[in-house]
Scaffold this motif. Structure first.
Motif, PDB file in Angstrom:
ATOM      1  N   LYS A 128       0.650  -1.193   0.128  1.00 13.71           N
ATOM      2  CA  LYS A 128      -0.065   0.134   0.000  1.00 13.71           C
ATOM      3  C   LYS A 128       0.913   1.150  -0.015  1.00 13.71           C
ATOM      4  CE  LYS A 128      -4.527  -1.152   0.739  1.00 13.71           C
ATOM      5  NZ  LYS A 128      -4.479  -2.292   0.056  1.00 13.71           N
ATOM      6  N   ILE A 129       0.605   2.054  -0.978  1.00 11.57           N
ATOM      7  CA  ILE A 129       1.345   3.448  -1.094  1.00 11.57           C
ATOM      8  C   ILE A 129       0.670   4.483  -1.036  1.00 11.57           C
ATOM      9  CG2 ILE A 129       3.376   4.620  -2.191  1.00 11.57           C
ATOM     10  CD1 ILE A 129       4.436   2.192  -3.443  1.00 11.57           C
ATOM     11  N   ASP A 130       0.634   5.520  -0.323  1.00  8.50           N
ATOM     12  CA  ASP A 130      -0.202   6.635  -0.173  1.00  8.50           C
ATOM     13  C   ASP A 130       0.418   7.539  -1.159  1.00  8.50           C
ATOM     14  OD1 ASP A 130      -1.507   8.698   0.614  1.00  8.50           O
ATOM     15  OD2 ASP A 130      -0.804   8.851   2.624  1.00  8.50           O
ATOM     16  N   ASP A 131      -0.676   8.138  -2.189  1.00  4.93           N
ATOM     17  CA  ASP A 131      -0.118   8.935  -3.295  1.00  4.93           C
ATOM     18  C   ASP A 131      -0.051  10.226  -3.054  1.00  4.93           C
ATOM     19  OD1 ASP A 131      -2.643   9.672  -3.164  1.00  4.93           O
ATOM     20  OD2 ASP A 131      -3.413   9.135  -5.247  1.00  4.93           O
ATOM     21  N   GLU A 132       0.417  10.534  -2.051  1.00  5.60           N
ATOM     22  CA  GLU A 132       0.662  11.989  -1.524  1.00  5.60           C
ATOM     23  C   GLU A 132       2.019  12.506  -2.020  1.00  5.60           C
ATOM     24  OE1 GLU A 132       0.659  12.796   2.634  1.00  5.60           O
ATOM     25  OE2 GLU A 132      -1.240  12.223   2.963  1.00  5.60           O
ATOM     26  N   ASN A 193       6.398  19.972  -9.028  1.00 10.90           N
ATOM     27  CA  ASN A 193       5.564  19.227  -8.039  1.00 10.90           C
ATOM     28  C   ASN A 193       6.441  18.005  -7.358  1.00 10.90           C
ATOM     29  OD1 ASN A 193       3.420  20.901  -8.878  1.00 10.90           O
ATOM     30  ND2 ASN A 193       3.058  19.638 -10.772  1.00 10.90           N
ATOM     31  N   LEU A 194       7.680  18.128  -7.349  1.00  9.27           N
ATOM     32  CA  LEU A 194       8.485  17.177  -6.558  1.00  9.27           C
ATOM     33  C   LEU A 194       8.002  16.956  -5.043  1.00  9.27           C
ATOM     34  CD1 LEU A 194      12.021  17.878  -7.753  1.00  9.27           C
ATOM     35  CD2 LEU A 194      10.579  15.605  -8.134  1.00  9.27           C
ATOM     36  N   PRO A 195       7.858  15.727  -4.507  1.00  6.05           N
ATOM     37  CA  PRO A 195       7.327  15.657  -3.022  1.00  6.05           C
ATOM     38  C   PRO A 195       8.203  16.244  -2.083  1.00  6.05           C
ATOM     39  CG  PRO A 195       8.176  13.551  -4.028  1.00  6.05           C
ATOM     40  CD  PRO A 195       8.193  14.717  -5.030  1.00  6.05           C
ATOM     41  N   THR A 196       7.521  16.750  -0.917  1.00  2.00           N
ATOM     42  CA  THR A 196       8.374  17.533   0.160  1.00  2.00           C
ATOM     43  C   THR A 196       8.512  16.650   1.208  1.00  2.00           C
ATOM     44  OG1 THR A 196       6.179  18.381   0.652  1.00  2.00           O
ATOM     45  CG2 THR A 196       7.553  19.574  -0.615  1.00  2.00           C
ATOM     46  N   ASP A 197       7.789  15.486   1.391  1.00  2.00           N
ATOM     47  CA  ASP A 197       7.995  14.554   2.702  1.00  2.00           C
ATOM     48  C   ASP A 197       8.878  13.787   2.492  1.00  2.00           C
ATOM     49  OD1 ASP A 197       5.635  15.823   3.376  1.00  2.00           O
ATOM     50  OD2 ASP A 197       4.260  14.162   3.343  1.00  2.00           O
ATOM     51  N   VAL A 198       9.456  13.377   1.200  1.00  3.25           N
ATOM     52  CA  VAL A 198      10.617  12.234   1.227  1.00  3.25           C
ATOM     53  C   VAL A 198      11.595  12.939   0.359  1.00  3.25           C
ATOM     54  CG1 VAL A 198      11.033  10.012   0.238  1.00  3.25           C
ATOM     55  CG2 VAL A 198       8.857  10.364   1.212  1.00  3.25           C
ATOM     56  N   ASP A 199      12.777  12.959   0.927  1.00  2.00           N
ATOM     57  CA  ASP A 199      14.013  13.528   0.572  1.00  2.00           C
ATOM     58  C   ASP A 199      14.993  12.891   0.182  1.00  2.00           C
ATOM     59  OD1 ASP A 199      15.049  13.070   2.770  1.00  2.00           O
ATOM     60  OD2 ASP A 199      15.322  14.945   3.649  1.00  2.00           O
ATOM     61  N   MET A 226       6.302   7.775  -4.284  1.00  3.65           N
ATOM     62  CA  MET A 226       7.518   7.410  -3.203  1.00  3.65           C
ATOM     63  C   MET A 226       6.675   7.275  -1.855  1.00  3.65           C
ATOM     64  SD  MET A 226      10.103  10.004  -4.800  1.00  3.65           S
ATOM     65  CE  MET A 226      11.397  10.185  -3.555  1.00  3.65           C
ATOM     66  N   SER A 227       7.413   6.325  -1.019  1.00  2.00           N
ATOM     67  CA  SER A 227       7.208   6.129   0.295  1.00  2.00           C
ATOM     68  C   SER A 227       8.541   5.877   0.983  1.00  2.00           C
ATOM     69  CB  SER A 227       6.038   5.080   0.737  1.00  2.00           C
ATOM     70  OG  SER A 227       6.522   3.721   0.634  1.00  2.00           O
ATOM     71  N   ASN A 228       8.591   5.381   2.244  1.00  2.00           N
ATOM     72  CA  ASN A 228       9.819   5.448   2.862  1.00  2.00           C
ATOM     73  C   ASN A 228      10.299   3.968   2.579  1.00  2.00           C
ATOM     74  OD1 ASN A 228      10.482   7.799   4.220  1.00  2.00           O
ATOM     75  ND2 ASN A 228       9.041   7.436   5.524  1.00  2.00           N
ATOM     76  N   GLN A 229       9.471   2.986   2.243  1.00  2.00           N
ATOM     77  CA  GLN A 229       9.646   1.526   1.967  1.00  2.00           C
ATOM     78  C   GLN A 229       9.657   1.194   0.932  1.00  2.00           C
ATOM     79  OE1 GLN A 229       7.692   1.819   4.955  1.00  2.00           O
ATOM     80  NE2 GLN A 229       9.326   1.992   6.150  1.00  2.00           N
ATOM     81  N   GLN A 230       8.833   1.712  -0.298  1.00  2.00           N
ATOM     82  CA  GLN A 230       8.458   1.266  -1.491  1.00  2.00           C
ATOM     83  C   GLN A 230       8.423   2.659  -2.474  1.00  2.00           C
ATOM     84  OE1 GLN A 230       7.321  -1.597  -2.967  1.00  2.00           O
ATOM     85  NE2 GLN A 230       7.603  -3.086  -0.919  1.00  2.00           N
ATOM     86  N   ILE A 231       8.676   2.247  -3.795  1.00  2.00           N
ATOM     87  CA  ILE A 231       8.544   3.241  -4.830  1.00  2.00           C
ATOM     88  C   ILE A 231       7.514   2.680  -5.846  1.00  2.00           C
ATOM     89  CG2 ILE A 231      10.645   2.589  -6.245  1.00  2.00           C
ATOM     90  CD1 ILE A 231      10.486   5.771  -6.892  1.00  2.00           C
ATOM     91  N   LEU A 232       6.516   3.397  -6.516  1.00  2.00           N
ATOM     92  CA  LEU A 232       5.775   2.916  -7.545  1.00  2.00           C
ATOM     93  C   LEU A 232       5.817   3.739  -8.880  1.00  2.00           C
ATOM     94  CD1 LEU A 232       3.240   1.530  -8.641  1.00  2.00           C
ATOM     95  CD2 LEU A 232       1.686   2.858  -7.338  1.00  2.00           C
ATOM     96  N   PHE A 233       5.951   3.095  -9.828  1.00  2.00           N
ATOM     97  CA  PHE A 233       6.090   3.616 -11.277  1.00  2.00           C
ATOM     98  C   PHE A 233       4.919   3.494 -11.901  1.00  2.00           C
ATOM     99  CE2 PHE A 233      10.394   3.194  -9.932  1.00  2.00           C
ATOM    100  CZ  PHE A 233      10.812   4.301 -10.134  1.00  2.00           C
ATOM    101  N   LYS A 234       4.003   4.164 -12.297  1.00  2.00           N
ATOM    102  CA  LYS A 234       2.809   3.927 -13.154  1.00  2.00           C
ATOM    103  C   LYS A 234       2.950   4.532 -14.547  1.00  2.00           C
ATOM    104  CE  LYS A 234      -1.005   4.638  -9.888  1.00  2.00           C
ATOM    105  NZ  LYS A 234      -1.977   5.611  -9.498  1.00  2.00           N
ATOM    106  N   THR A 235       2.704   3.392 -15.416  1.00  2.00           N
ATOM    107  CA  THR A 235       3.047   3.846 -16.948  1.00  2.00           C
ATOM    108  C   THR A 235       1.868   3.060 -17.895  1.00  2.00           C
ATOM    109  OG1 THR A 235       4.059   3.038 -18.823  1.00  2.00           O
ATOM    110  CG2 THR A 235       4.895   2.420 -16.663  1.00  2.00           C
ATOM    111  N   ASP A 236       0.997   3.781 -18.466  1.00  2.00           N
ATOM    112  CA  ASP A 236      -0.046   3.172 -19.234  1.00  2.00           C
ATOM    113  C   ASP A 236      -1.053   2.313 -18.467  1.00  2.00           C
ATOM    114  OD1 ASP A 236       0.914   4.770 -21.397  1.00  2.00           O
ATOM    115  OD2 ASP A 236       2.062   3.047 -22.282  1.00  2.00           O
ATOM    116  N   HIS A 237      -0.851   0.724 -18.735  1.00  2.00           N
ATOM    117  CA  HIS A 237      -1.454  -0.144 -18.004  1.00  2.00           C
ATOM    118  C   HIS A 237      -0.692  -0.880 -16.959  1.00  2.00           C
ATOM    119  CE1 HIS A 237      -5.205   0.605 -19.957  1.00  2.00           C
ATOM    120  NE2 HIS A 237      -4.709   0.428 -21.354  1.00  2.00           N
TER     121      HIS A 237
END
Length: 380
Positions: A128-132, A193-199, A226-237
């Protein structure tokens, strides 16, 4: 569960998700592909616990029916076998039906396979990754960033954090750094629009190499969460999840020199080809070392010497030499990979030295967004 699908579309999806599947996994169900059939289409999932790839094949696309869904449901099928079967089916029309627990029938033309599947409820849940912490990057730019950095990650597990690429967010800039402690590759990209919570995160080099293969198939922007444990890349499907490496990445900014004793500007392609030729002799020697020496009249000498093989010397012209005379030795392989990464083909590059036994840097003359650093080799 029962559905009919075009073989070529199913194969495309399988090609994506099987990139995440490893035969060496200690979790038996992860040698399989999870197939979820919903009213909207078919979802395929492959994972090795570090990387998870999910691809969605819609029932309809641009008004064309791709999948005929007769009954929804889920199953896990052995990945290697299922992939081989689909690849060798005789027609483009495929029917897949699951009955009597996990008995799976795959039909195409007059061919019918029977496979024993596994219970999909035993398949691990997606992270589960919060999309903030979300931003976008063009696919071709992300491919370039990976190509320009990932080759420099460590291959030894003695310091696991160095087997990944460090992504640092500073102000409106994404800074990507890889080092194996003998060389360093850095790429800076300005993004909105780069995230500010994860540096700062460290993405395994293996994950980025697999992601790059999937990016070959898209030209649309890639969403990154991005999160502290996981990263998600979304492309097309396609959804591409990767775990992140734990541990503190070394502060590499202090390794990069800011003052130089010798600056040499020259054609990157000429230098690459000369080192490539010198490496023919160097490659046979254990160290793969090439010697680089400044000469008068705006030239440098590239040479290599192997007691068992012989030696090579070549003089190449340079555009300018500023500063002290220099004799330095370095790995031919590292130098060639660095030149390819800064796209030194037909480009003017500048090589900046701080002394014969100090790290030196390479970059394009009018662009410091891509920087390569190499440690010299002591030859005496």
């Amino acid at each position: 569960m029962k559905f009919e699908i075009m073989r070529d579309r199913l194969l495309d999806g399988l090609n994506d998700v099987t990139k995440a599947i490893s035969s060496k996994t200690t979790i038996p169900i992860l040698t399989g592909i999870k197939i979820d059939v919903t009213d909207n289409g078919v979802l395929l999932t492959g994972s090795d616990a570090d990387i998870t790839i999910q691809t969605f094949i819609p029932a309809e696309e641009n008004g064309d029916q791709i999948i005929n869904i007769i009954e929804t449901g889920s199953i896990v099928l052995q990945a290697r076998m299922f992939n081989e079967i689909v690849r060798k089916l005789p027609t483009n029309d495929v029917e897949i039906e699951v009955e009597n627990e996990f008995q799976t029938h795959i039909r195409s033309g007059k061919t019918e396979f029977h496979l024993i599947g596994s219970d999909a409820s035993e398949y691990p849940l997606l992270p589960k990754i919060d999309d903030e912490n979300k931003f976008e990057i063009p696919a071709d730019l992300l491919k370039a960033v990976i190509r320009e950095t990932v080759f420099a990650v460590a291959t030894s597990e003695s310091r696991p954090v160095l087997t990944g690429v460090n992504w640092i967010i500073e102000n409106d800039e994404l800074i990507c750094v890889a080092t194996d402690s003998h060389r360093l590759a850095r790429r800076k990209v300005k993004l909105e629009n780069l995230p500010t919570d994860v540096d700062s995160i460290v993405i395994p080099g293996k994950s980025l190499n697999e992601l790059n293969k999937i990016l070959d198939e898209t030209s649309n922007p890639v969403q990154i969460i991005m999160s502290n444990q996981q990263i998600l890349f979304k492309t097309d499907h396609v959804l591409f999840f990767s775990r992140l490496l734990e541990g503190n990445y070394p502060d590499t900014s202090r390794l990069i020199p800011t003052e130089f004793k010798t600056n040499i500007t020259l054609d990157g392609k000429t230098l690459l080809q000369a080192i490539d030729r010198a490496s023919l002799v160097a490659r046979e020697d254990r160290n793969n070392v090439v010697r680089f020496e400044t000469l008068e009249d705006n030239a440098v000498k590239i040479s290599s010497n192997s007691p068992e093989i012989g030696k090579v010397e070549e003089q190449i012209p340079v555009h300018s030499i500023d500063g002290d005379e220099l004799v330095i030795s370095f790995s031919a392989k590292y130098m060639m990979e660095a030149l390819k990464a800064i796209d030194g083909q037909g480009q003017e590059v500048i090589v900046q030295f701080t002394g014969a036994m100090r790290p030196f840097i390479l970059r394009q003359v009018n662009d410091d967004s891509i920087l390569q650093l190499i440690l010299p080799v002591r030859t005496y």
